[in-house]
Design a protein around this motif. Structure first.
Motif, PDB file in Angstrom:
ATOM      1  N   LYS A   1       0.852  -1.193   0.000  1.00  0.00           N
ATOM      2  CA  LYS A   1       0.000   0.000   0.000  1.00  0.00           C
ATOM      3  C   LYS A   1       0.877   1.227   0.000  1.00  0.00           C
ATOM      4  O   LYS A   1       1.877   1.291   0.725  1.00  0.00           O
ATOM      5  N   SER A   2       0.489   2.192  -0.824  1.00  0.00           N
ATOM      6  CA  SER A   2       1.273   3.425  -0.885  1.00  0.00           C
ATOM      7  C   SER A   2       1.090   4.221   0.395  1.00  0.00           C
ATOM      8  O   SER A   2      -0.026   4.325   0.921  1.00  0.00           O
ATOM      9  N   PRO A   3       2.168   4.817   0.934  1.00  0.00           N
ATOM     10  CA  PRO A   3       2.015   5.610   2.165  1.00  0.00           C
ATOM     11  C   PRO A   3       1.142   6.837   1.968  1.00  0.00           C
ATOM     12  O   PRO A   3       0.401   7.242   2.858  1.00  0.00           O
ATOM     13  N   ASN A   4       1.197   7.441   0.741  1.00  0.00           N
ATOM     14  CA  ASN A   4       0.356   8.614   0.486  1.00  0.00           C
ATOM     15  C   ASN A   4      -1.118   8.237   0.495  1.00  0.00           C
ATOM     16  O   ASN A   4      -1.967   9.003   0.958  1.00  0.00           O
ATOM     17  N   LEU A   5      -1.440   7.048  -0.034  1.00  0.00           N
ATOM     18  CA  LEU A   5      -2.835   6.611  -0.063  1.00  0.00           C
ATOM     19  C   LEU A   5      -3.377   6.412   1.347  1.00  0.00           C
ATOM     20  O   LEU A   5      -4.532   6.708   1.636  1.00  0.00           O
ATOM     21  N   SER A   6      -2.551   5.897   2.231  1.00  0.00           N
ATOM     22  CA  SER A   6      -3.006   5.697   3.606  1.00  0.00           C
ATOM     23  C   SER A   6      -3.261   7.020   4.305  1.00  0.00           C
ATOM     24  O   SER A   6      -4.226   7.155   5.061  1.00  0.00           O
ATOM     25  N   VAL A   7      -2.419   8.017   4.038  1.00  0.00           N
ATOM     26  CA  VAL A   7      -2.621   9.339   4.649  1.00  0.00           C
ATOM     27  C   VAL A   7      -3.913   9.974   4.147  1.00  0.00           C
ATOM     28  O   VAL A   7      -4.698  10.546   4.910  1.00  0.00           O
ATOM     29  N   VAL A   8      -4.155   9.853   2.841  1.00  0.00           N
ATOM     30  CA  VAL A   8      -5.382  10.418   2.266  1.00  0.00           C
ATOM     31  C   VAL A   8      -6.613   9.738   2.840  1.00  0.00           C
ATOM     32  O   VAL A   8      -7.624  10.385   3.150  1.00  0.00           O
ATOM     33  N   SER A   9      -6.549   8.428   3.008  1.00  0.00           N
ATOM     34  CA  SER A   9      -7.702   7.715   3.549  1.00  0.00           C
ATOM     35  C   SER A   9      -7.976   8.110   4.998  1.00  0.00           C
ATOM     36  O   SER A   9      -9.132   8.204   5.418  1.00  0.00           O
ATOM     37  N   ILE A  10      -6.908   8.346   5.761  1.00  0.00           N
ATOM     38  CA  ILE A  10      -7.088   8.755   7.155  1.00  0.00           C
ATOM     39  C   ILE A  10      -7.743  10.131   7.233  1.00  0.00           C
ATOM     40  O   ILE A  10      -8.680  10.360   8.011  1.00  0.00           O
ATOM     41  N   VAL A  11      -7.265  11.064   6.390  1.00  0.00           N
ATOM     42  CA  VAL A  11      -7.840  12.410   6.385  1.00  0.00           C
ATOM     43  C   VAL A  11      -9.290  12.373   5.930  1.00  0.00           C
ATOM     44  O   VAL A  11     -10.157  13.055   6.483  1.00  0.00           O
ATOM     45  N   ALA A  12      -9.584  11.566   4.913  1.00  0.00           N
ATOM     46  CA  ALA A  12     -10.963  11.456   4.433  1.00  0.00           C
ATOM     47  C   ALA A  12     -11.878  10.871   5.503  1.00  0.00           C
ATOM     48  O   ALA A  12     -13.030  11.291   5.652  1.00  0.00           O
ATOM     49  N   GLN A  13     -11.352   9.894   6.260  1.00  0.00           N
ATOM     50  CA  GLN A  13     -12.163   9.297   7.315  1.00  0.00           C
ATOM     51  C   GLN A  13     -12.439  10.286   8.433  1.00  0.00           C
ATOM     52  O   GLN A  13     -13.548  10.351   8.980  1.00  0.00           O
ATOM     53  N   GLN A  14     -11.422  11.101   8.784  1.00  0.00           N
ATOM     54  CA  GLN A  14     -11.623  12.125   9.808  1.00  0.00           C
ATOM     55  C   GLN A  14     -12.645  13.161   9.362  1.00  0.00           C
ATOM     56  O   GLN A  14     -13.497  13.594  10.142  1.00  0.00           O
ATOM     57  N   LEU A  15     -12.565  13.573   8.085  1.00  0.00           N
ATOM     58  CA  LEU A  15     -13.531  14.547   7.567  1.00  0.00           C
ATOM     59  C   LEU A  15     -14.930  13.964   7.524  1.00  0.00           C
ATOM     60  O   LEU A  15     -15.919  14.649   7.810  1.00  0.00           O
ATOM     61  N   GLN A  16     -15.040  12.688   7.190  1.00  0.00           N
ATOM     62  CA  GLN A  16     -16.356  12.048   7.142  1.00  0.00           C
ATOM     63  C   GLN A  16     -16.968  11.942   8.531  1.00  0.00           C
ATOM     64  O   GLN A  16     -18.165  12.158   8.719  1.00  0.00           O
ATOM     65  N   ASN A  17     -16.136  11.625   9.526  1.00  0.00           N
ATOM     66  CA  ASN A  17     -16.648  11.547  10.889  1.00  0.00           C
ATOM     67  C   ASN A  17     -17.042  12.918  11.424  1.00  0.00           C
ATOM     68  O   ASN A  17     -18.007  13.058  12.179  1.00  0.00           O
ATOM     69  N   LYS A  18     -16.297  13.948  11.018  1.00  0.00           N
ATOM     70  CA  LYS A  18     -16.579  15.289  11.525  1.00  0.00           C
ATOM     71  C   LYS A  18     -17.858  15.853  10.923  1.00  0.00           C
ATOM     72  O   LYS A  18     -18.674  16.466  11.616  1.00  0.00           O
ATOM     73  N   LEU A  19     -18.042  15.669   9.623  1.00  0.00           N
ATOM     74  CA  LEU A  19     -19.187  16.250   8.923  1.00  0.00           C
ATOM     75  C   LEU A  19     -20.357  15.292   8.796  1.00  0.00           C
ATOM     76  O   LEU A  19     -21.389  15.653   8.220  1.00  0.00           O
ATOM     77  N   ASN A  20     -20.200  14.078   9.284  1.00  0.00           N
ATOM     78  CA  ASN A  20     -21.272  13.088   9.214  1.00  0.00           C
ATOM     79  C   ASN A  20     -21.667  12.814   7.763  1.00  0.00           C
ATOM     80  O   ASN A  20     -22.840  12.814   7.388  1.00  0.00           O
ATOM     81  N   LEU A  21     -20.635  12.613   6.923  1.00  0.00           N
ATOM     82  CA  LEU A  21     -20.871  12.446   5.499  1.00  0.00           C
ATOM     83  C   LEU A  21     -21.490  11.085   5.216  1.00  0.00           C
ATOM     84  O   LEU A  21     -21.069  10.067   5.764  1.00  0.00           O
ATOM     85  N   GLY A  22     -22.473  11.096   4.331  1.00  0.00           N
ATOM     86  CA  GLY A  22     -23.082   9.863   3.866  1.00  0.00           C
ATOM     87  C   GLY A  22     -24.048   9.211   4.833  1.00  0.00           C
ATOM     88  O   GLY A  22     -24.672   8.212   4.493  1.00  0.00           O
ATOM     89  N   ILE A  23     -24.197   9.724   6.044  1.00  0.00           N
ATOM     90  CA  ILE A  23     -25.110   9.128   7.027  1.00  0.00           C
ATOM     91  C   ILE A  23     -26.361   9.994   7.070  1.00  0.00           C
ATOM     92  O   ILE A  23     -26.420  10.982   7.794  1.00  0.00           O
ATOM     93  N   HIS A  24     -27.328   9.684   6.249  1.00  0.00           N
ATOM     94  CA  HIS A  24     -28.546  10.491   6.154  1.00  0.00           C
ATOM     95  C   HIS A  24     -29.761   9.567   6.169  1.00  0.00           C
ATOM     96  O   HIS A  24     -30.438   9.386   5.159  1.00  0.00           O
ATOM     97  N   GLU A  25     -29.994   8.956   7.254  1.00  0.00           N
ATOM     98  CA  GLU A  25     -31.163   8.094   7.397  1.00  0.00           C
ATOM     99  C   GLU A  25     -32.384   8.960   7.680  1.00  0.00           C
ATOM    100  O   GLU A  25     -32.510   9.555   8.746  1.00  0.00           O
ATOM    101  N   VAL A  26     -33.263   9.041   6.702  1.00  0.00           N
ATOM    102  CA  VAL A  26     -34.459   9.871   6.836  1.00  0.00           C
ATOM    103  C   VAL A  26     -35.441   9.166   7.761  1.00  0.00           C
ATOM    104  O   VAL A  26     -35.755   7.978   7.558  1.00  0.00           O
TER     105      VAL A  26
END
Length: 489
Positions: free
Chosen positions: A190-215
């Protein structure tokens, strides 16, 4: 000069007279310019033409885009004289280019370039062929000797970037052979840059509650209903407004009027009323007005301003907001005109630079008007009710007490007040889901907006009421008000 309070004079905030605005509304061509008309007035005595119309006619000087840019007549004469002289014959010594490799003996099954073949498959090569002797053979690289399957695709013949055995450069248009396969990295690595990007994306998703929209049940899924509409951006509309709400703390405005020695809340109300009139005269978007008022408050909360330059701050803020939100923003001369010549072009540009520096060139400020449209659209509010909420929200711009309130709460409170004034419903579960607020979260804001509507209107601050008293806006400004006791029944 307009007297704004007792023994306090202020710079002319309303040079744009009512007669001029009345002529604009009756579609007469004797007003300031709009996005659809030119800025030149029919009456030259009221407003002269711009300087560009009186500029002298330039000579028809033609020049090449990549050629001479001096436009010097003497230089052109010398150039013509040199062109008339016959060209001198020069002998260029042919050198071996880097793409030609020299070997002592040709190898077996080597593609040898014949000495009398100056071209290859109709493509003229840059490397000149020297006289071939028995001990020296000029050989072209294998890539250049391949047959071109598609005549439209030309091989790269640059000697500096052509791939050879001695060079590390590869051609951008190099074609892979049929037997060659692209090297793929192993699945375990696994590329080290890819792991860093995935970690940042996961943090942003947890912060903004991305994709979790159960009506919840009983709430219409507005985004799913408009999933195929590209203009609704239903795939990530919820994420966009969650992100805008998360940015609101960055643009919170504190109570700044105590630090302004020369200004009062009444002066600010006059300025906002004038900005509403500018927005109506230039036919600007409502987002431009809200962003302009936000920039004024943001600048005044950090800088001390005199009463002579208050209108300059408002004009520069509207100028910046129109560049950000308008498809065709008004020209700078139009803003100088509406200020009645109180400021120069240099002063307006200097104030524009100061405002941009104070806000750190960050114009993505969440404004209440965008939240209001989103909430009303998701809850399927009718246009008369939405127009009433827009009137309440726009009227609150002149109230200094609403400066410290977040824009998302202002939008929710104005929509709730409009529903109560129309006697339709209260704060439904759909509005609670899409706004993220319960009624208890903005209850005090509703009372604040209702108290502002009950205040006796003053004659200098009638632009918003007159605007929403028109039939185009369903005459929502004439709807009877309700008391605070009826708000939460």
């Amino acid at each position: 000069m307009k007297v704004v309070s007792e023994n306090i004079a202020m710079a002319p905030l309303k040079p744009l007279s009512r007669a001029v605005t009345g002529a604009i509304r009756t579609n007469q061509k004797a007003s300031v310019s709009t996005r659809s008309r030119s800025s030149v007035l029919t009456n030259a005595q009221i407003r002269p033409k711009r300087k560009a119309d009186f500029s002298p006619v330039k000579e028809n000087v033609k020049r090449s885009a990549m050629g001479d840019i001096t436009n010097n007549k003497k230089f052109d004469d010398k150039k013509k004289a040199t062109l008339k002289q016959p060209a001198k014959k020069t002998i260029v010594q042919v050198k071996t280019l880097p793409s030609v490799r020299t070997v002592l003996k040709p190898k077996q099954n080597e593609n040898v370039l014949p000495p009398q073949a100056p071209c290859l498959n109709g493509v003229v090569t840059r490397a000149a062929v020297k006289n071939v002797t028995t001990g020296q053979t000029a050989v072209k690289p294998k890539e250049a000797l391949k047959e071109i399957s598609n005549p439209r695709i030309k091989t790269r013949l640059s000697n500096e970037f052509e791939k050879t055995e001695e060079s590390l450069y590869s051609s951008a248009l190099e074609e892979l052979s049929s037997g060659a396969k692209a090297k793929t990295p192993p699945s375990d690595e696994k590329s080290p840059n890819l792991s860093v990007v995935s970690i940042v994306a996961q943090q942003l998703q947890n912060k903004l509650n991305l994709g979790i929209h159960e009506v919840p049940e009983g709430v219409p899924d507005f985004d799913k209903e408009n999933w195929d509409d590209v203009h609704q951006v239903s795939h990530y509309a919820m994420d966009i407004f969650n992100y805008m709400k998360s940015r609101e703390p960055q643009f919170e405005i504190a109570d700044y009027m105590d630090r302004q020695v020369c200004l009062t809340s009444w002066m600010r109300s006059l300025l906002v009323d004038w900005m509403v009139e500018v927005q109506e005269s230039f036919e600007l978007n409502h987002e431009t007005l809200y962003l302009g008022v936000k920039l004024v408050d943001f600048y005044l909360s950090r800088m001390t301003v005199g009463k002579e330059t208050l209108q300059l701050v408002g004009a520069a803020s509207m100028f910046i907001a129109s560049k950000y939100d308008e498809r065709i923003p008004p020209a700078i001369n139009d803003f100088l005109y509406i200020c009645d010549g109180a400021y120069t072009c240099r002063e307006l540009v200097r104030m524009e630079i100061n405002i941009l520096k104070v806000c750190d060139f960050n114009l993505g400020i969440p404004i209440s008007y965008r939240f209001l449209r989103r909430y009303a659209r998701c809850a399927k509010i009718t246009m008369p009710v939405l127009t009433l909420a827009r009137f309440i929200l726009e009227y609150s711009l002149m109230d200094y007490a609403t400066v410290t309130v977040r824009d998302s709460k202002l939008a929710s409170a104005s929509l709730y007040l409009a529903l109560k004034m129309k006697k339709i419903s209260g704060w439904t579960t759909a509005l609670e889901f899409y706004s993220g607020y319960k009624l208890e979260d903005f209850k005090e804001v509703v009372i604040l907006l209702n108290d502002g509507l009950h205040k006796k209107p003053k004659s200098p601050l009638m632009t918003v009421r007159n605007k929403y008293s028109h039939k185009i806006f369903f005459e929502v400004a004439k709807i009877p008000l309700i008391s605070n006791e009826e708000l939460f029944v």
